[in-house]
Scaffold this motif. Sequence first.
Motif, mmCIF file in Angstrom:
data_model
loop_
_atom_site.group_PDB
_atom_site.id
_atom_site.type_symbol
_atom_site.label_atom_id
_atom_site.label_comp_id
_atom_site.label_asym_id
_atom_site.label_seq_id
_atom_site.Cartn_x
_atom_site.Cartn_y
_atom_site.Cartn_z
ATOM 1 N N ALA A 246 15.585 -95.175 -6.035
ATOM 2 C CA ALA A 246 15.030 -94.830 -4.490
ATOM 3 C C ALA A 246 13.472 -94.145 -4.704
ATOM 4 C CB ALA A 246 15.770 -94.049 -3.880
ATOM 5 N N THR A 247 13.083 -93.528 -5.802
ATOM 6 C CA THR A 247 11.691 -93.138 -6.241
ATOM 7 C C THR A 247 10.754 -93.941 -6.914
ATOM 8 O OG1 THR A 247 12.451 -92.164 -8.578
ATOM 9 C CG2 THR A 247 13.263 -90.969 -6.429
ATOM 10 N N ASP A 248 9.437 -93.749 -6.641
ATOM 11 C CA ASP A 248 8.642 -94.392 -7.416
ATOM 12 C C ASP A 248 8.656 -94.339 -9.002
ATOM 13 O OD1 ASP A 248 7.095 -95.435 -5.015
ATOM 14 O OD2 ASP A 248 5.924 -93.822 -4.950
ATOM 15 N N ARG A 249 9.092 -93.018 -9.477
ATOM 16 C CA ARG A 249 9.463 -93.134 -10.801
ATOM 17 C C ARG A 249 10.328 -94.027 -11.289
ATOM 18 N NH1 ARG A 249 8.579 -87.413 -13.158
ATOM 19 N NH2 ARG A 249 10.484 -87.743 -14.093
ATOM 20 N N GLY A 250 11.541 -94.243 -10.525
ATOM 21 C CA GLY A 250 12.553 -95.100 -10.796
ATOM 22 C C GLY A 250 11.916 -96.513 -10.998
ATOM 23 N N ARG A 251 10.955 -96.750 -9.859
ATOM 24 C CA ARG A 251 10.401 -98.218 -9.733
ATOM 25 C C ARG A 251 9.621 -98.150 -11.283
ATOM 26 N NH1 ARG A 251 5.737 -99.584 -8.315
ATOM 27 N NH2 ARG A 251 5.272 -97.561 -7.679
ATOM 28 N N LEU A 252 8.768 -97.542 -11.416
ATOM 29 C CA LEU A 252 7.921 -97.340 -12.561
ATOM 30 C C LEU A 252 8.746 -97.623 -13.853
ATOM 31 C CD1 LEU A 252 5.155 -94.919 -11.463
ATOM 32 C CD2 LEU A 252 4.902 -97.518 -11.731
ATOM 33 N N ALA A 253 9.913 -97.108 -14.000
ATOM 34 C CA ALA A 253 10.558 -97.077 -15.041
ATOM 35 C C ALA A 253 11.121 -98.513 -15.375
ATOM 36 C CB ALA A 253 11.739 -96.076 -15.083
ATOM 37 N N MET A 254 11.888 -99.032 -14.051
ATOM 38 C CA MET A 254 12.145 -100.333 -14.185
ATOM 39 C C MET A 254 11.057 -101.420 -14.611
ATOM 40 S SD MET A 254 15.287 -100.578 -14.161
ATOM 41 C CE MET A 254 15.764 -102.184 -13.790
ATOM 42 N N GLU A 255 9.673 -101.282 -14.058
ATOM 43 C CA GLU A 255 8.689 -102.253 -14.293
ATOM 44 C C GLU A 255 8.197 -102.183 -15.727
ATOM 45 O OE1 GLU A 255 6.108 -101.220 -11.360
ATOM 46 O OE2 GLU A 255 7.101 -102.351 -9.907
ATOM 47 N N ASP A 256 8.683 -101.174 -16.590
ATOM 48 C CA ASP A 256 8.053 -100.854 -17.869
ATOM 49 C C ASP A 256 9.096 -101.446 -18.886
ATOM 50 O OD1 ASP A 256 6.126 -99.018 -19.863
ATOM 51 O OD2 ASP A 256 8.342 -98.852 -20.557
ATOM 52 N N LYS A 257 8.827 -102.136 -19.705
ATOM 53 C CA LYS A 257 9.624 -102.905 -20.665
ATOM 54 C C LYS A 257 10.449 -101.984 -21.593
ATOM 55 C CE LYS A 257 9.993 -106.581 -24.166
ATOM 56 N NZ LYS A 257 9.248 -107.480 -24.937
ATOM 57 N N THR A 258 9.901 -100.837 -22.039
ATOM 58 C CA THR A 258 10.603 -99.981 -23.009
ATOM 59 C C THR A 258 11.510 -99.128 -22.067
ATOM 60 O OG1 THR A 258 8.676 -100.084 -24.539
ATOM 61 C CG2 THR A 258 10.222 -98.049 -24.474
ATOM 62 N N ASP A 259 11.117 -98.557 -20.995
ATOM 63 C CA ASP A 259 11.986 -97.640 -20.218
ATOM 64 C C ASP A 259 13.007 -98.570 -19.690
ATOM 65 O OD1 ASP A 259 10.136 -95.524 -20.717
ATOM 66 O OD2 ASP A 259 9.198 -95.500 -18.770
ATOM 67 N N ARG A 260 12.691 -99.618 -19.007
ATOM 68 C CA ARG A 260 13.858 -100.507 -18.602
ATOM 69 C C ARG A 260 14.859 -100.659 -19.666
ATOM 70 N NH1 ARG A 260 10.783 -104.747 -16.914
ATOM 71 N NH2 ARG A 260 11.024 -105.781 -18.824
ATOM 72 N N HIS A 261 14.538 -101.122 -20.839
ATOM 73 C CA HIS A 261 15.319 -101.337 -21.991
ATOM 74 C C HIS A 261 16.300 -100.166 -22.255
ATOM 75 C CE1 HIS A 261 16.469 -101.191 -26.371
ATOM 76 N NE2 HIS A 261 16.673 -102.849 -26.245
ATOM 77 N N ASP A 262 15.707 -98.844 -22.211
ATOM 78 C CA ASP A 262 16.374 -97.870 -22.604
ATOM 79 C C ASP A 262 17.134 -97.305 -21.529
ATOM 80 O OD1 ASP A 262 15.110 -98.032 -25.069
ATOM 81 O OD2 ASP A 262 13.757 -96.488 -24.699
ATOM 82 N N LEU A 263 16.745 -97.510 -20.284
ATOM 83 C CA LEU A 263 17.638 -97.189 -19.178
ATOM 84 C C LEU A 263 18.941 -97.984 -19.132
ATOM 85 C CD1 LEU A 263 16.305 -96.266 -15.619
ATOM 86 C CD2 LEU A 263 18.243 -97.859 -15.791
ATOM 87 N N CYS A 264 18.922 -99.116 -19.193
ATOM 88 C CA CYS A 264 19.889 -100.349 -19.143
ATOM 89 C C CYS A 264 20.914 -99.808 -20.246
ATOM 90 C CB CYS A 264 19.647 -101.519 -19.069
ATOM 91 S SG CYS A 264 18.713 -102.180 -17.648
ATOM 92 N N ARG A 265 20.350 -99.564 -21.500
ATOM 93 C CA ARG A 265 21.271 -99.306 -22.464
ATOM 94 C C ARG A 265 22.123 -97.873 -22.511
ATOM 95 N NH1 ARG A 265 22.000 -100.534 -28.243
ATOM 96 N NH2 ARG A 265 23.978 -99.092 -28.774
ATOM 97 N N LEU A 266 21.438 -96.990 -21.722
ATOM 98 C CA LEU A 266 22.171 -95.772 -21.298
ATOM 99 C C LEU A 266 23.255 -96.082 -20.277
ATOM 100 C CD1 LEU A 266 22.405 -92.640 -21.452
ATOM 101 C CD2 LEU A 266 20.441 -92.516 -19.629
#
Length: 356
Positions: A213-233
């Motif tokens: 719901a935050t811009d930080r979360g949106r940016l994390a999902m748009e970044d390949k590395t952050d998205r990968h690590d978030l989904c793995r978590l």
Amino acid sequence: MINRRAFNQATGLGMGAAAVSLAGFQASAQAVSPGHHGAGGNPTPTVPTVPPGTHTSFARLKQVRAGVLDVGYAEDGPAHGPVVICLHGWPYDIHSYVDVVPLLAAQGYRVIVPFLRGHGTTRFLSSRTVRNAQQSAVALDIIALMDALKIETALLAGFDWGSRTADIIAALWPERVTGLVSVSGYLITNIEAQKKPLAPAAEHTWWYQYYFATDRGRLAMEDKTDRHDLCRLVWDTVSPTWDFDDATFERTATAFENPDYAAVVIHNYRWRLGLADGERRYDRYEKQLATRPLINVPTITLDPERDPFTAPGNGASYRDRFTGKYDHRTLTGIGHNLPQEAPTAFAQAVIDVNHL
């Protein structure tokens, strides 16, 4: 186990009858003799036990234009067999069913597993189409897929987003559904009910929903590395007993490279919280879904006992939503990604619902 009673009231979750452990269920399935008959008088086949991770790929991958999408999907089994459509959740893809599909195909089913919008090889046909992931839009994608493949009726089976999508189709278009296997039961979203706060422990489990719901979360999902690590978590936390290897996750993670993945995922979770608008074209369906419509097709609901989102009460909180032939099973020691963690039990549920 997290107390989900407040969460159930907010979302309409729930379940029904006898609970069984995974080991106990598989043992009882193996004990069924060829002479065992379901309610219709036909023998109920027994699915052979397959350890999770036995398969890593699908027999056939295809593409078809359907509605607003060019849909990528896996297919196996005889072309004229009864159709089963298996629907994945987030953050997962068609590989959640990589062990389920050959089990069902061997029983004569035509099995189709589509990438949902924003995932894998599924693409929007137009750049002008809103990257909308509200629940009725995703459900209509599957109706469009059935129409494109000239499938009049199908047995629907799913978990997470897939359960919600299957529930919606069974509720609004029951004439298209021969049976339903729904992990976690009744998952149709009620936006008004979602506005009510949950118990703190339940809110904590949904951390990523609020992050998105935050811009930080949106940016994390748009970044390949952050998205990968978030989904793995998320995989690690919602399937605490599943001993999967890196290669298993990476096979699915390729589906997250879809150019619309971030937009679709962010919209889905923001829409659920009432923080993003849907499209007016779907208003009539959402009005119907807001009434928590009953599901009267034959249904088996499955509860993964180690999933932090599993409702307490062994399905009692949503049992009243299912008015047709019904059975409920709890799989002890299994987490959120139930089809991939317990493929034999999932496939057996699909076979069994066809014989209720």
